[in-house]
Design an enzyme around this catalytic site. Sequence first.
Site, PDB file in Angstrom:
ATOM      1  N   SER A 195       0.890  -1.046  -0.001  1.00  0.00           N
ATOM      2  CA  SER A 195       0.033   0.077   0.089  1.00  0.00           C
ATOM      3  C   SER A 195       0.916   1.273   0.214  1.00  0.00           C
ATOM      4  O   SER A 195       1.708   1.191  -0.814  1.00  0.00           O
ATOM      5  CB  SER A 195      -0.906  -0.094   1.232  1.00  0.00           C
ATOM      6  OG  SER A 195      -1.953   0.942   1.195  1.00  0.00           O
ATOM      7  N   ASP A 293      -9.440  -2.955  -6.421  1.00  0.00           N
ATOM      8  CA  ASP A 293      -8.512  -2.131  -5.492  1.00  0.00           C
ATOM      9  C   ASP A 293      -8.740  -0.672  -6.139  1.00  0.00           C
ATOM     10  O   ASP A 293      -8.639  -0.652  -7.298  1.00  0.00           O
ATOM     11  CB  ASP A 293      -7.204  -2.749  -5.507  1.00  0.00           C
ATOM     12  CG  ASP A 293      -6.531  -1.879  -4.275  1.00  0.00           C
ATOM     13  OD1 ASP A 293      -6.309  -0.673  -4.181  1.00  0.00           O
ATOM     14  OD2 ASP A 293      -5.622  -2.650  -3.702  1.00  0.00           O
ATOM     15  N   HIS A 323      -8.448  -4.021  -1.554  1.00  0.00           N
ATOM     16  CA  HIS A 323      -7.369  -3.560  -1.089  1.00  0.00           C
ATOM     17  C   HIS A 323      -7.017  -4.346   0.111  1.00  0.00           C
ATOM     18  O   HIS A 323      -7.772  -4.566   1.040  1.00  0.00           O
ATOM     19  CB  HIS A 323      -7.571  -2.056  -0.598  1.00  0.00           C
ATOM     20  CG  HIS A 323      -6.091  -1.497  -0.520  1.00  0.00           C
ATOM     21  ND1 HIS A 323      -5.170  -1.379  -1.383  1.00  0.00           N
ATOM     22  CD2 HIS A 323      -5.645  -0.788   0.618  1.00  0.00           C
ATOM     23  CE1 HIS A 323      -4.023  -0.856  -0.829  1.00  0.00           C
ATOM     24  NE2 HIS A 323      -4.539  -0.777   0.458  1.00  0.00           N
TER      25      HIS A 323
END
Length: 354
Positions: A195, A293, A323
Amino acid sequence: MLTRRDLSKAIGATGAALLLGPAAAGTVAAPAEMNPLHLVDPELRAAAAAMLAQHFPPMTRASLPAFRASWVAPASLPPPAPAPAVETRTVPGARGDPPVVVQVIGVRAGGAPRPAILHIHGGGMISGRAQNMTAFCQTVAAELDCVVVNVDYRLSPEAPFPGPVEDNYAALVWVARNAAALGVDPVRVAIMGESAGGGLAAMVAIVARDRGEVRLCYQTLIYPMLDDRTGSSRATPPYIGSIGWSPEANRFGWTAFLGVPAGGDRVPTGAVPARVANLAGLPPAFIGVGAIDLFANEDMAYARRLVASGVPTQVQVTPGAFHAFDFVVPEARVSREFTAAWKSAMKAAFAVPV
């Protein structure tokens, strides 16, 4: 109404809180005719529904301290026994910056030099701690037979760009300069992150190329946060980014990191990997992301640019995945296949040439 602790239990609490940062802040379900649950892999659907059921106040600078304080460390799966040793060290920061705290995981006395990974945790640029990923890094160190240096970098907005990048780069330089003492092979040093950590890993790889002090052998970018324009100046379909990390949260995280509004015409040079004009000469890359995502399009676009720049790049796009799905439901088939793909790529990068 589920509490935050209930949600952690519902999704297994295996690291999602760390990776998602303000995952549900500003997140709402898509319109009925675009219900994102219809696109979610069946094994991930229960967790996705629990996440969509949450309603939190919008993330603001005023609410950020309370949000950080409310976090409960995720309950990661235990590393293989015997677990690699963890040593907390303080390494020199960049000139004018404070020292950087790192976890050094898996150092062994004697034997041939081994590969090393500089690991950068996620959290939207605004949250997370290295120790939330200790067990994960121990597992990586054991399975890949390497040393992992897990960086506890400064967070934004208290430390905007370039602070977090310089912290992680300082840790990388420390690894390279102390390779012999760490039992590390200096030509087999990689970088990885998830991330926001993936976005920072991409930035550090660019800095390392430009400064020429450390040569990375690989970069593993797990659903990386690469483009401040996503969800700000560039709209996304309503079913993209509605689970796990939203456009609203993305704008907040990038604005805190950049020190200027996300998606604007002018951002600090080098602060956004997707805006860096020249990607040639970067280390080979693995980029993995779920198809629903928020970062799916920007990650695929970055991968295409790497390929066009002559950088060997492997891309893994997982259908029906949101995600941080691999941390939320690690036992799902798609999660296991996703994890196996990036581990296989890193093993190949660490293989000693004949």
